[in-house]
Each structure stands twice: as structure tokens, then as C-alpha cells.
Design a protein around this motif. Structure first.
Motif, PDB file in Angstrom:
ATOM      1  N   VAL A   1       0.838  -1.202   0.000  1.00 32.45           N
ATOM      2  CA  VAL A   1       0.000   0.000   0.000  1.00 32.45           C
ATOM      3  C   VAL A   1       0.870   1.248   0.000  1.00 32.45           C
ATOM      4  O   VAL A   1       0.549   2.248  -0.651  1.00 32.45           O
ATOM      5  CB  VAL A   1      -0.954  -0.023   1.214  1.00 32.45           C
ATOM      6  CG1 VAL A   1      -1.735   1.286   1.315  1.00 32.45           C
ATOM      7  CG2 VAL A   1      -1.909  -1.196   1.121  1.00 32.45           C
ATOM      8  N   LYS A   2       1.981   1.199   0.702  1.00 34.98           N
ATOM      9  CA  LYS A   2       2.863   2.362   0.765  1.00 34.98           C
ATOM     10  C   LYS A   2       3.457   2.687  -0.604  1.00 34.98           C
ATOM     11  O   LYS A   2       3.526   3.853  -0.994  1.00 34.98           O
ATOM     12  CB  LYS A   2       3.985   2.110   1.775  1.00 34.98           C
ATOM     13  CG  LYS A   2       4.943   3.280   1.915  1.00 34.98           C
ATOM     14  CD  LYS A   2       6.073   2.960   2.867  1.00 34.98           C
ATOM     15  CE  LYS A   2       7.069   2.015   2.217  1.00 34.98           C
ATOM     16  NZ  LYS A   2       8.281   1.829   3.030  1.00 34.98           N
TER      17      LYS A   2
ATOM     18  N   GLY B   1       2.214   1.932  -3.542  1.00 35.89           N
ATOM     19  CA  GLY B   1       1.145   2.442  -4.382  1.00 35.89           C
ATOM     20  C   GLY B   1       1.300   2.126  -5.852  1.00 35.89           C
ATOM     21  O   GLY B   1       0.698   2.775  -6.698  1.00 35.89           O
ATOM     22  N   ARG B   2       2.116   1.100  -6.175  1.00 35.11           N
ATOM     23  CA  ARG B   2       2.325   0.775  -7.583  1.00 35.11           C
ATOM     24  C   ARG B   2       1.320  -0.239  -8.098  1.00 35.11           C
ATOM     25  O   ARG B   2       1.233  -0.495  -9.284  1.00 35.11           O
ATOM     26  CB  ARG B   2       3.753   0.244  -7.795  1.00 35.11           C
ATOM     27  CG  ARG B   2       4.799   1.333  -7.691  1.00 35.11           C
ATOM     28  CD  ARG B   2       6.159   0.824  -8.056  1.00 35.11           C
ATOM     29  NE  ARG B   2       6.702  -0.051  -7.022  1.00 35.11           N
ATOM     30  CZ  ARG B   2       7.888  -0.655  -7.100  1.00 35.11           C
ATOM     31  NH1 ARG B   2       8.633  -0.466  -8.177  1.00 35.11           N
ATOM     32  NH2 ARG B   2       8.312  -1.412  -6.132  1.00 35.11           N
TER      33      ARG B   2
ATOM     34  N   THR C   1      -5.346  -0.869  -6.106  1.00 30.24           N
ATOM     35  CA  THR C   1      -5.903  -1.278  -4.812  1.00 30.24           C
ATOM     36  C   THR C   1      -6.896  -2.413  -4.977  1.00 30.24           C
ATOM     37  O   THR C   1      -7.005  -3.296  -4.107  1.00 30.24           O
ATOM     38  CB  THR C   1      -6.583  -0.067  -4.154  1.00 30.24           C
ATOM     39  OG1 THR C   1      -5.663   1.022  -4.099  1.00 30.24           O
ATOM     40  CG2 THR C   1      -7.050  -0.398  -2.758  1.00 30.24           C
TER      41      THR C   1
ATOM     42  N   CYS D   1       1.087   0.524   9.854  1.00 30.25           N
ATOM     43  CA  CYS D   1       0.685   1.845   9.372  1.00 30.25           C
ATOM     44  C   CYS D   1       0.787   2.902  10.467  1.00 30.25           C
ATOM     45  O   CYS D   1       0.851   4.101  10.175  1.00 30.25           O
ATOM     46  CB  CYS D   1      -0.746   1.811   8.834  1.00 30.25           C
ATOM     47  SG  CYS D   1      -0.900   0.973   7.253  1.00 30.25           S
TER      48      CYS D   1
ATOM     49  N   LYS E   1       1.085  10.458  -0.432  1.00 31.98           N
ATOM     50  CA  LYS E   1       0.276   9.532  -1.226  1.00 31.98           C
ATOM     51  C   LYS E   1      -0.169   8.343  -0.384  1.00 31.98           C
ATOM     52  O   LYS E   1      -1.224   7.747  -0.634  1.00 31.98           O
ATOM     53  CB  LYS E   1       1.088   9.047  -2.428  1.00 31.98           C
ATOM     54  CG  LYS E   1       0.292   8.182  -3.398  1.00 31.98           C
ATOM     55  CD  LYS E   1       1.140   7.775  -4.582  1.00 31.98           C
ATOM     56  CE  LYS E   1       0.338   6.885  -5.541  1.00 31.98           C
ATOM     57  NZ  LYS E   1       1.163   6.437  -6.689  1.00 31.98           N
ATOM     58  N   PHE E   2       0.632   8.011   0.638  1.00 35.15           N
ATOM     59  CA  PHE E   2       0.288   6.867   1.474  1.00 35.15           C
ATOM     60  C   PHE E   2      -1.060   7.057   2.159  1.00 35.15           C
ATOM     61  O   PHE E   2      -1.855   6.108   2.259  1.00 35.15           O
ATOM     62  CB  PHE E   2       1.377   6.639   2.525  1.00 35.15           C
ATOM     63  CG  PHE E   2       0.976   5.674   3.606  1.00 35.15           C
ATOM     64  CD1 PHE E   2       0.978   4.306   3.380  1.00 35.15           C
ATOM     65  CD2 PHE E   2       0.569   6.134   4.847  1.00 35.15           C
ATOM     66  CE1 PHE E   2       0.589   3.421   4.371  1.00 35.15           C
ATOM     67  CE2 PHE E   2       0.178   5.258   5.844  1.00 35.15           C
ATOM     68  CZ  PHE E   2       0.194   3.893   5.600  1.00 35.15           C
TER      69      PHE E   2
ATOM     70  N   SER F   1      -3.741   8.702   1.213  1.00 36.77           N
ATOM     71  CA  SER F   1      -4.847   8.441   0.290  1.00 36.77           C
ATOM     72  C   SER F   1      -4.928   6.968  -0.069  1.00 36.77           C
ATOM     73  O   SER F   1      -6.032   6.402  -0.178  1.00 36.77           O
ATOM     74  CB  SER F   1      -4.683   9.290  -0.967  1.00 36.77           C
ATOM     75  OG  SER F   1      -3.471   8.972  -1.629  1.00 36.77           O
ATOM     76  N   SER F   2      -3.783   6.296  -0.226  1.00 34.73           N
ATOM     77  CA  SER F   2      -3.795   4.854  -0.521  1.00 34.73           C
ATOM     78  C   SER F   2      -4.352   4.068   0.648  1.00 34.73           C
ATOM     79  O   SER F   2      -5.090   3.086   0.465  1.00 34.73           O
ATOM     80  CB  SER F   2      -2.376   4.389  -0.852  1.00 34.73           C
ATOM     81  OG  SER F   2      -1.853   5.077  -1.966  1.00 34.73           O
TER      82      SER F   2
ATOM     83  N   GLU G   1      -8.075   4.580   0.687  1.00 37.47           N
ATOM     84  CA  GLU G   1      -8.674   3.874  -0.450  1.00 37.47           C
ATOM     85  C   GLU G   1      -8.713   2.375  -0.194  1.00 37.47           C
ATOM     86  O   GLU G   1      -9.697   1.701  -0.535  1.00 37.47           O
ATOM     87  CB  GLU G   1      -7.879   4.175  -1.718  1.00 37.47           C
ATOM     88  CG  GLU G   1      -8.464   3.526  -2.965  1.00 37.47           C
ATOM     89  CD  GLU G   1      -7.602   3.740  -4.184  1.00 37.47           C
ATOM     90  OE1 GLU G   1      -7.995   3.306  -5.286  1.00 37.47           O
ATOM     91  OE2 GLU G   1      -6.501   4.332  -4.049  1.00 37.47           O
ATOM     92  N   PHE G   2      -7.666   1.840   0.415  1.00 37.14           N
ATOM     93  CA  PHE G   2      -7.622   0.410   0.706  1.00 37.14           C
ATOM     94  C   PHE G   2      -8.779  -0.006   1.602  1.00 37.14           C
ATOM     95  O   PHE G   2      -9.432  -1.038   1.364  1.00 37.14           O
ATOM     96  CB  PHE G   2      -6.283   0.061   1.359  1.00 37.14           C
ATOM     97  CG  PHE G   2      -6.193  -1.359   1.845  1.00 37.14           C
ATOM     98  CD1 PHE G   2      -5.899  -2.396   0.960  1.00 37.14           C
ATOM     99  CD2 PHE G   2      -6.413  -1.677   3.176  1.00 37.14           C
ATOM    100  CE1 PHE G   2      -5.823  -3.708   1.399  1.00 37.14           C
ATOM    101  CE2 PHE G   2      -6.339  -2.978   3.626  1.00 37.14           C
ATOM    102  CZ  PHE G   2      -6.044  -4.001   2.732  1.00 37.14           C
TER     103      PHE G   2
END
Length: 1213
Positions: free
Chosen positions: A35-36, A38-39, A42, A71, A117-118, A120-121, A124-125
Motif C-alpha cells: 500500500v505504501k 502504491g504501484r 488497490t 501503518c 500519497k500513502f 490516500s492509498s 482507499e484500501f
């Protein structure tokens, strides 16, 4: 065991076979790392986790638990053994022990694009996880129960990282569940509708099996909805009701932001007073970001007009609070409050009263542009957006158009705001929402030139003046495309579209006003204020259009009107506007230049010839000039001076005539002051234009000699006028002298202009003294002493402000001479000593001067500061005598000034060490300079100055005691009388300054040794400097020697000062450290104890201090317990007496990390809920068996029990 996830190098996705890794071409990664990074999508991450959950739900759930732990920034991990045999509270306690809080950073607070970005990821997850599990897994009574239980426990932790991360996760989980509940409600309505339609069919066409299926589906959906309700209740009551009042503002903001999403997403269930009350309470939050989230949440609700009826009670209850937030100290909050009121206004015109609207109206003049623009939109919605039926069919432009009426409304509003006279600010505020209206210049011209229709009320003179000002501001805004001065950070780069609009507007302005401006000038030629504004319009013209548009005849008409204005008026503003208009039109790039230049030259020839003729008659010997001659000379001189500001009149040789006029006035002393003032100004312009010509390099040596002679002669003339009787003349002479000294200082040879070195003019000591005396006599005076107010109106506030503004300009002009080393820096001592007395009027100027002089020369600045204190001390001695009281206001004022001076040196002692040392040196010499007038054996006359000097001891990096001991004799050291106290206090301050560096080392080790957050012994950090034991023993020995040598002094003082250990700071985690496990650096405690054993007196004092601290701590704890019980009783009685939960708007936010600690409030929680409300989803629209919504908690008649009070009681520290 903990399973791992992996991501292939191409980001193809996650996978696992039989719980083991596929490692060919794959990189092992945890769920947190996936998740970190983000590649991966999700969706694919969640799908793979669901697949693993179906294979082995314990292992998959363990992965999810470790995901939340990691996290939070915790390095520990939950093992399978811990997961099977330990409760959540035990797991959290174990993770807390392994949490490293030294850095204070965790993923949600770390900087950098990856961590931004983390967040938001991460959110979203959670949302995708619930969405993908909404049809089966979330109802298995295992996964959701475990996750909610874990997040609830983590949200109650004292570790901020756990609390912050789990609250965010829980709130996003709740949002996802609200979305699921909404979908279930929609499906239930559809199922119910299908069931009703099938049942209403005739028996022959009715399908019983379909009815049974629909009934079964409805029952299943109902069960699922009940499950979702239970989950949401658990999150809401377990997390939200505690964390919305958390000590951390970010956590409170998360809660408020998400509850706004719930109310907007599922308004049938959440948009009621039971949930709105949390937003209303939190609008009183101390932190701006939380108040901002409240307003943005409400904006989403008020934007939907269908929801307005449900917000009526909330609006009436909290409207006053929202209106007051338009003046919030946080500009972002104020902007959103105004936007929210605009939405409220859009929904209903009757909600906001006239007083509410007026409180927003005046914000269009705010210096903060976003606030002003938001207020402008509110104003436009209120006054301009409503059109009556009578306006239908009216022309679009012109006097009788819709815009014509709106322009009148704008003028009326501008005039009614009596406190503000800044049309540029009003136009800028309305520009984005009413730009089309403000660009309707045809309608404005029609209102000014056309005769009113029968029955129409014409504009008054005052209204016409306001309309012309608004028209000018709108034209300037269209052509310059940037906010007015004081609003905005500067010019921004325009986009291609904005540039095109700017060019189009400028062309249109020129075409319209090239024709209309001569007519407007002809109509208002006698009105100075209107003409001044109208004459600024040509500055924004595209002059090429005069030729391409065949508008030359209108140009001729404009030049004739300008000439008439110059002949009619003598006001400086009007004449300068005419001068700037000629300057704008005389542009050599355009073909109209020759025509305008001829008109200008003819006008100036006539003015100069008239001035020389009048001056010759005016200065004739033996004849006393009458008032008419003086007026003619003055009016002509005013016109020439105004034009000389923007035009080079060197060919007319005005220096000789003006110098002769000034010399005659100086000799006779009866010259009118206005003539002298304008003659000085005109001569100043002559010299500046001559300097500009010489600087270009096209002049001869004779020109340089002439300029030097004229400049020096003029400066001597102005110096002579400094002793004039008239104050206005002296102010003019002082201002021009300061400008001339700055221009012709050593700075003139900069930028490769060495040829101007002969023009450098350095003021002599007499001129410097006269300039300084002028400042002391005319600037540092009280308001009541200033007899130079406009029209003698001393009580007029505007006159006082104008006079203060003038004095500030005079002081700033002199301070520039100090900063640029034109006058000696020590002359600033007379300025600096006024810092405290005139702080409100000139504090910013004096402080900036001190800062600039320190940048130039630190040591000389320090000597100037101490000189100012010495001057004040000598003045005090002359007023009070040598036997003054050190508690007097004069002495305390000097001490306070020294303290303020000390603060200006900043915290970096390395940069100021030499300056501070020099300051102490001069201060010590001054203190012992004068012997006592009472003979030997008495203290020196200035010894009390050491008490003032001690204010700078804390800034010493090295001890000045050696230098101080040169002046202090052995007999002085033995004195203990009150008159010798300054010597004792200064000596102690020097010794304390030397001890502080050593004691800071001990304090540092004490803090490091006592702030342990882990049970594990951590290796010593290599990044921090440590005091070796050997050096510490050496220091202890030296301290002991110092104590032994000063034993006599200490006993006489009877004030033993022992180095006491600093108190340990509070731990920020929930686990106390095992005392057996110590860090390596804590070994210094043994050395410290040995040092105390070697000094019994110190040991006894330390023991007594420790006993006293323990007793005080016990007493404080007992008082806190009694106060807590008493407050609890009072709160419960108050709650029983209150008539409604919303009786008080403000929901206090107490700065306490643990708002709902189980250990502290365990006795209170028994038999009581944290909230009186359960989440109860509304029944489907076709189902009547569901219960109704909860009662209105705003209703004063609501009945409350004791359980309601727990929400308030938990916030008591």
C-alpha cells in the motif's frame, strides 16, 4: 506465522500459492509496503487478500492486523501465537512496549510525496476492502468484529500514532459501511416495490413463488441491515464519541470531516439533530483546522436545497456562531464561513437578518483577498442577483438598463459604508462575480452625462463622485489585472487567455473614453476631486487607437480641456494629475507625440514667463508685496513644481529664480510659508533632473561643477531653514535634506559610477546635530503637544492619525541615514532610548533600525545600545539625584528597556559574543567611572547601572568576571549594604551565566535518562554528544573547588544554590520502564551521587528539597481528587437541571491526551453509556413497521438522564 505479500517488479499484482511465496521474479513485501508503494491497483490488492481470507481467514486477518500496526509506525508485529492466545488489550500493550517514539514521526505525519500519497492509498484500501466484502465476508461475524475491536482499542491508546491511525481507519471504515447501508436501503426499497407490485396483481397473474422469493430477499436484506447497524454503532460509540474531542486537532478534524460525509451520503439516517449537534459543538474548537472541517462539512449539506428543511433547526441554533466565524483569526476559516452563509442565503432570504448581512458586507474591504472575494460574492448574491418582473424587457446597457440600476445600487452601497473609502478594494472584491457589471462603462458614462428621464431621480454630486471613483478603479483593475496595493503578494504571470482579455478591455476602454473623457472634463472641470480621477484615465489608453481609429479631433479636445483645468485649479492633486496625463500622452513611440509635445511646451513657456515676471515684481526692493502678488506667485509656482516632478524643465533655468526667492525669504523672514515650501521642492527637482542628466554621461565637466555648487548651496539653504519659526517649513527642509544626503552619499558611486565621486556630500557634525535635534523636538512628542494638526482640530481622530503618519515619515527618513551610514551610528542612541516610551507609535521603525545597524556592525550597534541606556541613566540622576530609589518607575523603565534590547540579540550567542562582551565592557566602565560624591567607602555614583547591565548577562557566551574583577576591590566584595546590591546581583549574574553551560549538560542527561519509552535497553545514539565520565568527574571536582573557595561568600549570602536534578518528563506511552534495565549513559548518576557524598551540605539540601517536592506532589494530588469529585457532582446536577442537550453551544475541548481513559474513569463507566443514541437506519419508504427517527435533541423539552452527562464529564481533566 505471519504471511507476506509480494509484488512483481512490473507491478503485476499479488499472489500466493499454499501460503508460500512465488519468488521467481517476485519481491517479498508486506501488505503495508504494498500500500505504501502504491504501484499496484488497490482493487487487485484487496482481491488477493480476500482470496487468502477464504483459504485461511486467521492468517489473512493476522496480515490485516499487522497492516494497521505497521501503518501506525510501530516496528513490532503480532505473531500467530499472540493472535490466538492474547486479548486485544494485551496485544496493544505489547505493541506499545515495542513502539519507538523517539522520532515522533509516523506514516500519517511524515513529509515527502511518498507519505502524502500513502494516506490516500491507506484510505482507499479500507474503502475498497469493505466494498469488495459487502456481499459476504463482512457478515461472517469474524472479520469485521476483529477489526472493529482492534481499531477501537488502538483509538483509546495514549500513543498518538496508534490513536491517530486507528481513528482515521475507523472513520473510513464507517464511511464505507454507510455506503453499504445506503445500498441496502435502496435494494430494500426496490424489493418492497416489486413485492407490492406483484401482490397487487390479480390472482390469475400473481406468482406466489416470486412473492416468496421477494419476501426471503427482503428478510435477508433486513438482517444484513441490522448487522451493518450494529457495526456502525460499535464504531460510532467506541471511536467517534471519544475521538471527536481528542486532544490532537488532526484527530478531531478527521471525525468531523467524516460525519459530514455520512450526513451528506445517507441523509435519511444521519441528517438529523442527533448528529448535527457534534458539528455545532465543534465549531467552537480552539484549532482552526477543526473549525474549518465543520464549515466544509456544512457546506456540503447546505449546497443541496432538498436538505434545507432538515437544517432549519440547526440553522436557527448555530446561525450566530457561523456569522461570528466570518471574523475568525484564521483566514481560511473566515472564508469558508462566508461561503457557508452565501449558501444559507441562497437557500432562503429570510434566515439571515439585516444585522447578520451587514457583518459580512464590510468584509469586502478586508486586506485579505480571499476573505474579501468571498464577501463580495455574498454581497452580489444579496443585492444584485434578484431581479423583479418589471426588469424584464429592459435594455442591456444604458441609463435605463438593468445594469444601470445595479450600478446605482453599487454606488449607494459604497457611500453607505462610511468607515471605508477605498473604491479599489470594493471593485476588487466584486471583480470575480460582477466583472461584467463593472465593465459596463457605457452605462456609467450614460449615468454621468445623460439627463435623467421624467420621474427619475438624478444622481447627487456625492453620488457622481463615487461613481467616477468606482469607474476609475474598474478601469485600472481591467488594465493592470492585479489586486490593489495591500491586497495580494504582487503581480502574477497572466495566462494567454487573461492577456487577450486584458488587451481587448484596454482597446474597448480607449475607444469609449477617447470620445467621452473630454465631455466629462468639460462638465466637471470645476470639481477638483472628479477632475483628479478623470485625468488618470489616459494612463490606461492604447494611444495607437487615436491614430488607427481616426480620433485626432478628440485628442485635440482632450488637450484643450487639460489646459483649462491647469488654468482653473491650484490644488496639488489636480496639477499632478495633469502633469502625469501629459507624461502618459508624450510617448515618442506613437505618432501623437509631436502634437502633445507642442501643447505641453506652449503651456510651460507661458507658465515660466509668467513666473519670472511676477517674481521680479514680487522681489522689488523697497516695496512690500501685497496678498494678490503673493497669491499669483504661489499659484504659478505650484503649477511649475507639479510639472517639474514628471517633466524636465532644465532649459528654463529655474534654479536661479527659486534660489533667489529662498534667499530673500531667509534674509527678510516674512516670506509666506507655502511659497518657501514649493520653492524648496522645485529647486530639489531642478537638482535631481540635473543629476539624472550628469549620470547619463553626456554632460561636461562644467556641468558637474555647476551641479556640485548648486547642490551644496541648496543644502546649506535648507540647513538654515531648520531654525525657521514655521514648523511646516522646517519639516519640508528636513525632508529634502534627508533625501539629498541619501542621494549624494557614498552610495552614489555604486554600480560603476565613479565619475560622480566629486558629488559626494558628507554632513558635518553641526548638520548631524541639527537633524537629530529636529527629530527629538518634532517627532518624540505627545499627541496633545502636536499643535500642527489640520485646521487646528486637535480632537479630530483623522487629524491625529495624519499627524502621526507625518511624524513616522520624518523618523523613517532619519533612520535611513543611520542605516546607510550617512550619519554616525552613535547618533542612534537618542533614537533607541525612546523605544519603550513610544513603542506604539514608532516601535516597528526603531526595532528595524536596530536590526539593520546590527547587520552592518554588531559591535558598534552594541555600543550604541549601551550608550542609549547610559544617557537615560544620566537623565534619571539629574532628575532624581544620586540617592534615588531603585524601585522607582524611571529606573524600572530603564531596566525593562535593557531587557528588550537583550531580546533583540536572538538565541545564537556565537554570532553576538563579541558584541555582548563589548557591551558589558562599556557598561562596567561606566558604572565605576564616577566616584561617589560622598567620599571613599561609598559606592560609585553609577554603580546602580550594574543592575541594568545584568539584563544582558544571560547572553554572555564567555564570562566577563575577570574584567569585572579589575574594578571591584576586596573591600567592595565584603560590602552587604543595600547600596551595594547592584554589585552583588551583577556578580551573581556573571557567575550564573558561567554555570548555565555546565548545568545544561546535566539537565540534558537527566532528561535523556528519564524519558525511556521501551522495556528494551537501547544502544546509545551515536548522533548525540555525550559527556565522558572522566570529564564529568573533573567538572565535579572543579565545582567542589569553587564551592570551597567561595565558602565565605556563600555563608554571607545565606543562599546555598545546589545543582538539583531536573524533574523527569511525563512518559508519552502507556508502559512504564523496568528500572533494572538502564541505558549505558545513565552511569553518570553514580558520579553525581559520589559528588554529593563528598559535600554533606549539598546532600542535605538535596534531600530536603526532594522531601518537600514529594509532600507538595501528594497535596496536589489530593486537591485534584477533591476537585474532580466536586466537579463531577456539579456537572451531574447541572445536567439534570438543563432543559436540553444543546443548551450551550460550546463543547469544550480539553487538552488531555486520554479523553476516555479506562483506568481513570472505570468507576464512572459502570452502568452508563458514552452516548444516549444508537444508529438507527430509517425504514424503507414503503415499510411502516420500522421505528421512527430519534427525538430532536435541540428541543428544550427533551428529557435527559444522567448518562447524557458522561460526554461532558469525560472532557474534564
Amino acid at each position: 506465522m505471519t504471511s507476506f505479500w509480494f509484488l512483481n517488479r512490473e507491478g503485476a499484482g499479488l499472489g500466493r500459492v499454499n501460503g508460500h511465496h512465488q519468488e521467481n521474479g517476485m519481491e517479498n513485501m508486506t501488505l503495508f509496503e504494498v500500500v505504501k508503494m502504491g504501484r499496484s491497483a488497490t482493487q487487485s490488492v484487496v482481491d488477493d487478500w480476500i482470496e487468502s481470507y477464504k483459504n485461511d481467514r486467521d492468517i489473512a486477518l493476522l496480515d490485516l492486523i499487522n497492516f494497521f500496526i505497521q501503518c501506525s509506525g510501530c516496528k513490532g508485529a503480532v505473531s500467530a501465537e499472540m493472535f490466538r492466545h492474547m486479548q486485544n488489550s494485551e496485544i496493544i500493550r505489547k505493541m506499545t512496549e515495542e513502539f519507538d517514539e523517539d522520532s515522533g514521526d509516523y506514516p500519517l505525519t511524515m513529509a515527502g510525496p511518498l507519505w502524502k500519497k500513502f494516506k490516500s492509498s491507506f484510505c482507499e484500501f479500507i474503502g475498497v476492502l469493505v466494498r469488495q466484502c459487502q456481499y459476504s465476508i463482512i457478515y461472517d461475524e469474524y472479520m469485521m468484529d476483529t477489526v472493529i475491536s482492534l481499531l477501537t482499542g488502538l483509538s483509546d491508546s495514549q500513543v498518538r500514532a496508534f490513536r491517530h491511525t486507528s481513528t482515521l481507519a475507523a472513520m473510513k471504515l464507517m464511511t464505507a459501511l454507510v455506503n453499504v447501508a445506503l445500498n441496502l436501503s435502496i435494494n430494500m426499497d426496490n424489493t418492497q416495490r416489486q413485492y407490492e407490485a406483484e401482490r397487487n396483481k390479480v390472482m390469475a397473474k400473481r406468482a406466489n413463488d416470486r412473492l416468496e422469493l421477494l419476501l426471503q430477499k427482503r428478510k435477508e436484506l433486513q438482517e444484513n441491515q441490522d448487522e451493518i447497524e450494529n457495526m456502525m454503532n460499535a464504531i460510532f460509540k467506541g471511536v467517534f464519541v471519544h475521538r471527536y474531542r481528542d486532544a490532537i486537532a488532526e484527530i478531531r478534524a478527521i471525525c468531523i470531516e467524516e460525519i459530514g460525509v455520512w450526513m451528506k451520503m445517507y441523509s435519511d439516517a444521519f441528517l438529523n439533530d442527533s448528529y448535527l449537534k457534534y458539528v455545532g459543538w465543534t465549531m467552537h474548537d480552539k484549532q482552526g483546522e477543526v473549525r474549518l472541517k465543520c464549515l466544509t462539512a456544512l457546506q456540503g449539506l447546505y449546497y443541496n436545497r432538498e436538505l434545507n428543511t432538515r437544517l432549519e433547526l440547526f440553522t436557527s441554533r448555530f446561525k450566530d456562531r457561523i456569522v461570528s466565524m466570518t471574523l475568525d483569526k484564521e483566514y481560511d476559516v473566515a472564508v469558508q464561513a462566508i461561503k457557508l452563509l452565501t449558501l444559507v442565503l441562497h437557500s432562503s432570504d429570510e434566515v439571515l437578518t439585516a444585522e447578520d448581512c451587514e457583518s459580512v458586507y464590510h468584509l469586502v474591504y478586508s486586506a485579505h483577498r480571499p476573505v474579501a472575494v468571498a464577501a463580495g460574492e455574498f454581497l452580489y448574491k444579496k443585492l444584485f442577483s434578484h431581479r423583479g418582473p418589471e426588469e424584464e424587457g429592459m435594455p442591456r446597457r444604458g441609463r435605463q438598463s438593468v445594469n444601470g440600476n445595479l450600478i446605482k445600487t453599487t454606488v449607494f452601497f459604497f457611500l453607505e459604508s462610511e468607515l471605508h473609502e477605498h473604491g479599489a478594494y470594493l471593485v476588487d472584491s466584486l471583480w470575480e462575480c460582477a466583472g461584467e457589471l463593472l465593465k459596463d462603462w457605457e452605462s456609467m458614462i450614460s449615468l454621468l452625462l445623460d439627463e435623467p428621464m421624467p420621474g427619475e431621480e438624478a444622481l447627487t454630486d456625492h453620488q457622481e463622485t463615487a461613481l467616477i471613483e468606482i469607474m476609475l478603479c474598474a478601469i485600472r483593475q481591467a488594465c493592470e489585472c492585479h489586486p490593489p496595493v495591500g491586497r495580494g503578494t504582487g503581480k502574477r504571470v497572466l495566462t494567454a487567455k487573461e492577456k487577450k482579455t486584458q488587451l481587448d478591455d484596454r482597446t474597448r476602454i480607449t475607444e469609449i473614453f477617447a470620445v467621452a473623457l473630454p465631455l466629462l472634463l468639460a462638465k466637471y472641470s470645476v470639481d477638483a476631486e472628479k477632475v483628479t480621477n478623470l485625468l488618470q484615465l489616459p494612463q490606461f489608453f492604447d494611444l495607437e487607437i487615436y491614430t488607427t481609429g481616426r480620433l485626432e479631433k478628440h485628442l485635440e479636445s482632450l488637450l484643450r480641456q487639460i489646459r483649462e483645468v491647469v488654468e482653473k485649479h491650484t490644488e496639488t492633486d489636480v496639477l499632478e494629475a495633469c502633469s502625469m496625463t501629459y507624461h502618459a500622452l508624450c510617448n515618442e513611440e506613437f505618432t501623437i507625440f509631436n502634437r502633445v509635445d507642442i501643447a505641453r511646451s506652449q503651456l510651460l513657456d507661458e507658465l515660466v514667463d509668467k513666473f519670472n515676471r511676477l517674481l521680479e515684481d514680487f522681489l522689488q526692493e523697497g516695496e512690500e508685496p501685497d496678498e494678490d502678488d503673493a497669491y499669483q506667485v504661489l499659484s504659478t509656482l505650484k503649477r511649475i513644481t507639479a510639472f517639474h516632478n514628471a517633466h524636465d524643465l532644465s532649459k528654463w533655468d529655474l534654479f536661479t529664480s527659486n534660489y533667489k526667492l529662498l534667499n530673500t525669504g531667509l534674509q527678510n523672514g516674512d516670506m509666506p510659508e507655502q511659497i518657501v515650501i514649493h520653492a524648496m521642492q522645485c529647486t530639489h527637482y531642478v537638482i535631481l533632473w540635473h543629476l539624472a542628466k550628469v549620470s547619463e554621461g553626456s554632460s561636461t565637466k562644467a556641468d558637474m561643477v555647476t551641479l556640485r555648487k548648486q547642490m551644496r548651496g541648496f543644502c546649506l539653504m535648507c540647513q538654515s531653514y531648520l531654525t525657521s519659526v514655521n514648523t511646516t517649513v522646517k519639516e519640508q527642509a528636513f525632508t529634502i535634506l534627508c533625501d539629498a544626503l541619501m542621494i549624494f552619499s557614498h552610495q552614489i558611486v555604486s554600480s560603476s559610477r565613479e565619475q560622480l565621486e566629486a558629488l559626494i556630500y558628507t554632513p558635518d557634525s553641526s548638520l548631524q546635530a541639527e537633524l537629530l535635534n529636529f527629530i527629538l523636538d518634532h517627532v518624540f512628542i505627545d499627541q496633545d503637544d502636536d499643535n500642527n494638526s489640520t485646521d487646528g482640530q486637535h480632537d479630530d481622530e483623522a487629524s491625529k492619525i495624519e499627524a502621526l503618519h507625518k511624524r513616522r515619515n520624518l523618523l523613517a527618513a532619519y533612520c535611513k541615514l543611520i542605516i546607510y551610514n550617512v550619519v554616525e551610528m552613535n547618533t542612534g542612541a537618542d533614537i533607541f532610548k525612546q523605544y519603550m516610551r513610544y513603542y506604539n507609535d514608532y516601535g516597528d521603525i526603531i526595532k528595524e533600525t536596530m536590526s539593520k545597524t546590527r547587520q552592518i556592525d554588531k559591535i558598534q550597534c552594541a555600543k550604541t545600545l549601551i550608550l542609549s541606556l547610559q544617557q537615560l541613566f544620566n537623565e534619571m540622576l539629574s532628575d532624581l539625584g544620586c540617592n534615588f530609589d531603585r524601585s522607582s518607575s524611571s529606573f524600572c523603565g530603564i531596566k525593562e528597556l535593557a531587557r528588550r534590547f537583550s531580546l533583540t540579540f536572538g538565541l545564537d550567542q556565537l554570532k553576538t559574543r563579541e558584541a555582548i562582551a563589548m557591551l558589558h565592557k562599556d557598561g562596567i566602565e561606566f558604572a565605576f567611572k564616577e566616584p561617589s560624591p560622598q567620599g571613599e567607602g561609598n559606592p560609585p555614583l553609577n554603580l546602580a547601572f550594574l543592575d541594568i547591565l545584568s539584563e544582558f548577562s544571560s547572553k554572555l557566551l564567555r564570562n566577563c568576571y575577570t574584567y569585572f574583577s579589575r574594578f571591584m576591590t576586596f573591600q567592595m566584595a565584603l560590602q552587604r549594604e543595600d547600596c551595594w546590591l547592584p554589585l552583588i546581583s551583577y556578580r551573581n549574574s556573571l557567575q550564573a551565566g558561567g554555570d548555565d553551560d555546565t548545568m545544561s549538560v546535566i539537565s540534558g542527561y537527566s532528561s535523556r535518562g528519564s524519558s525511556i519509552r521501551s522495556k528494551k535497553a537501547k544502544p546509545a545514539s551515536t548522533g548525540k554528544r555525550k559527556l565522558p565520565e572522566a570529564k564529568y568527574v573533573s567538572w565535579a571536582a572543579s565545582w567542589g573547588t569553587l564551592c570551597s573557595t567561595d565558602a565565605v561568600w556563600m555563608n554571607r549570602e545565606q543562599n546555598v544554590q545546589t545543582p538539583v536534578m531536573m524533574p523527569s518528563p511525563h512518559l508519552s506511552s502507556t508502559v512504564l520502564r523496568d528500572p533494572k534495565k538502564m541505558r549505558p549513559e545513565e552511569s553518570y548518576m553514580g558520579v553525581y551521587n559520589e559528588f554529593l557524598i563528598g559535600h554533606p551540605s549539598h546532600c542535605n539540601v538535596t534531600w530536603m528539597l526532594a522531601q518537600r517536592q514529594q509532600a507538595e506532589a501528594r497535596q496536589q494530588q489530593e486537591r485534584a481528587s477533591m476537585q474532580y469529585a466536586k466537579m463531577r457532582s456539579h456537572m451531574q446536577h447541572a445536567i439534570r437541571r438543563s432543559s436540553g442537550l444543546m443548551e450551550d453551544d460550546e463543547e469544550p475541548i480539553v487538552e488531555d491526551v486520554m479523553m476516555s481513559s479506562e483506568d481513570r474513569l472505570e468507576d464512572l463507566n459502570e452502568g452508563m453509556d458514552f452516548d444516549t443514541m444508537d444508529i438507527d437506519l430509517p425504514p424503507s419508504k414503503n415499510r411502516r413497521e420500522r421505528s421512527e427517527l430519534k427525538p430532536d435533541y435541540f428541543d428544550p423539552s427533551s428529557i435527559m438522564d444522567d448518562s447524557v452527562g458522561i460526554g461532558l464529564l469525560l472532557r474534564v481533566k
